[in-house]
Design a protein around this motif. Structure first.
Motif, mmCIF file in Angstrom:
data_model
loop_
_atom_site.group_PDB
_atom_site.id
_atom_site.type_symbol
_atom_site.label_atom_id
_atom_site.label_comp_id
_atom_site.label_asym_id
_atom_site.label_seq_id
_atom_site.Cartn_x
_atom_site.Cartn_y
_atom_site.Cartn_z
ATOM 1 N N GLY A 1 0.817 -1.204 0.000
ATOM 2 C CA GLY A 1 0.000 0.000 0.000
ATOM 3 C C GLY A 1 0.850 1.254 0.000
ATOM 4 O O GLY A 1 0.566 2.209 -0.737
ATOM 5 N N LEU A 2 1.900 1.267 0.808
ATOM 6 C CA LEU A 2 2.780 2.421 0.883
ATOM 7 C C LEU A 2 3.442 2.695 -0.463
ATOM 8 O O LEU A 2 3.595 3.852 -0.876
ATOM 9 C CB LEU A 2 3.833 2.188 1.968
ATOM 10 C CG LEU A 2 4.932 3.235 2.131
ATOM 11 C CD1 LEU A 2 4.340 4.610 2.414
ATOM 12 C CD2 LEU A 2 5.895 2.816 3.241
ATOM 13 N N GLN A 3 3.825 1.631 -1.178
ATOM 14 C CA GLN A 3 4.508 1.816 -2.456
ATOM 15 C C GLN A 3 3.619 2.527 -3.478
ATOM 16 O O GLN A 3 4.117 3.236 -4.372
ATOM 17 C CB GLN A 3 4.968 0.471 -3.010
ATOM 18 C CG GLN A 3 5.874 0.568 -4.225
ATOM 19 C CD GLN A 3 7.219 1.225 -3.911
ATOM 20 O OE1 GLN A 3 8.129 0.602 -3.414
ATOM 21 N NE2 GLN A 3 7.342 2.532 -4.197
ATOM 22 N N THR A 4 2.293 2.379 -3.349
ATOM 23 C CA THR A 4 1.384 3.016 -4.313
ATOM 24 C C THR A 4 1.379 4.540 -4.183
ATOM 25 O O THR A 4 0.941 5.233 -5.114
ATOM 26 C CB THR A 4 -0.060 2.502 -4.144
ATOM 27 O OG1 THR A 4 -0.579 2.889 -2.861
ATOM 28 C CG2 THR A 4 -0.128 0.990 -4.301
ATOM 29 N N VAL A 5 1.836 5.065 -3.050
ATOM 30 C CA VAL A 5 1.811 6.521 -2.851
ATOM 31 C C VAL A 5 3.201 7.091 -2.607
ATOM 32 O O VAL A 5 3.344 8.241 -2.219
ATOM 33 C CB VAL A 5 0.868 6.910 -1.686
ATOM 34 C CG1 VAL A 5 -0.568 6.549 -2.017
ATOM 35 C CG2 VAL A 5 1.304 6.268 -0.368
ATOM 36 N N SER A 6 4.231 6.283 -2.834
ATOM 37 C CA SER A 6 5.602 6.739 -2.619
ATOM 38 C C SER A 6 6.417 6.572 -3.885
ATOM 39 O O SER A 6 6.330 5.534 -4.567
ATOM 40 C CB SER A 6 6.264 5.955 -1.480
ATOM 41 O OG SER A 6 7.630 6.311 -1.340
ATOM 42 N N ASP A 7 7.245 7.573 -4.207
ATOM 43 C CA ASP A 7 8.143 7.483 -5.349
ATOM 44 C C ASP A 7 9.413 6.693 -5.019
ATOM 45 O O ASP A 7 10.183 6.346 -5.917
ATOM 46 C CB ASP A 7 8.544 8.887 -5.816
ATOM 47 C CG ASP A 7 7.371 9.663 -6.393
ATOM 48 O OD1 ASP A 7 6.449 9.024 -6.935
ATOM 49 O OD2 ASP A 7 7.368 10.909 -6.278
#
Length: 304
Positions: A274-280
């Motif tokens: 989930g975090l990867q979907t909003v982090s570059d």
């Protein structure tokens, strides 16, 4: 010693696949191994361990993605294997000690408080009567499984008669007073991902209810991993001895914390899909880089 590392995981895990690709892109062979299949082989292998795929050799390093569910005896054996690898000079990331401290939420609470890191009060008791006394003191509190993750098994209690029987909680009641949102219905908290003492990514989780885990349907929002939130997360990971961690924080009610935040939990085997979907940030790449730095550093001091 082989030229490969062991990635301890179970099944077709999204995170393990990302990690394996990141490690192999950096020129190191990655062998996926389930800790469920590992054990001791004293007098039967050169290492005294049974590690499928490694025979009489040791891995260059071991990355622990999953320990796996099991009986108390099974989990103890798996952690024993991690302790043994560490004793044999193999870098273990995260090590058994950090995993033990994080899996037991009461130990995490104790260590955070001892280090002066703002965290909610907590009690861990072994009788229903003691749990009821805590609910009397905190008429709005959260009962959590001592060993639990992803928001499963959480209960919010308001009366002593709501305390379940010991069998429903594996004989241990871990309770914290409920931390109310700053605005009614605005259920949110912060997850910070720490790698090698650096906050590399963060997000705000907006929950459908007071349980804000992504696996419970929370919506992820980007959040800059810096300032007091990053500082608290890095300190919390260091207190439990974690090489990498997912640190959960929540906005503190007025006067509960000078920092404005409370550290709720430190996760030693955190998910980050989930975090990867909003982090570059390439989180798997950060993990691979820091892990392989540890492996390389250990190789420099290992007797040849």
């Amino acid at each position: 010693m082989t030229d490969a590392i062991a990635l301890f995981t179970d099944g077709a895990d999204w995170h393990a696949a990302r990690l394996a690709r990141a490690i192999e892109r950096r020129g190191v062979e990655c062998r996926r191994v389930s800790l469920n299949a590992c054990g001791f082989a004293v007098g039967r292998t050169a290492t005294g361990l049974h590690l499928p795929g490694f025979g009489d050799a040791l891995p260059l390093g071991a990355f622990v993605r999953v320990v796996g569910q099991g009986s108390f005896e099974q989990v103890t054996l798996r952690l024993g294997v991690l302790h043994a690898l560490d004793r044999l000079g193999v870098p273990v990331y995260n090590g058994a000690r950090a995993i033990e401290r994080c899996v037991d939420k009461s130990t995490t609470s104790f260590l955070l408080a001892q280090a002066g890191i703002p965290t909610p009060p907590a009690v861990a008791v072994q009788t229903a009567d003691a749990a009821r006394a805590a609910v009397e003191e905190w008429p709005d509190c959260v009962l959590k499984p001592l060993f639990g993750a992803q928001g499963r098994g959480l209960r919010r209690l308001s009366r002593p008669d709501e305390v379940p029987e010991p069998e429903a909680m594996a004989g241990v009641y871990y309770l914290q007073p409920f931390v109310p949102p700053l605005r009614e219905g605005a259920w949110r908290d912060c997850r910070v991902f720490v790698v090698g003492g650096v906050a590399v990514a963060a997000m705000i989780r907006h929950g459908r209810s007071w349980i804000t885990n992504v696996h419970q349907g929370a919506r992820c929002e980007p959040f800059r991993p810096d300032g007091v939130v990053a500082d608290l997360a890095v300190r919390a990971a260091a207190v439990v001895g974690a090489d990498y961690a997912g640190v959960d924080l929540i906005a503190a009610p007025e006067r509960d914390s000078d920092s404005g935040w409370l550290v709720l939990e430190v996760n030693s085997m955190p998910a980050w899909q989930g975090l990867q979907t909003v982090s570059d940030t390439d989180i798997a790449g950060c993990l691979a880089d820091d892990f392989l730095r540890r492996v390389g550093a250990a190789a420099l001091v290992r007797p040849q």
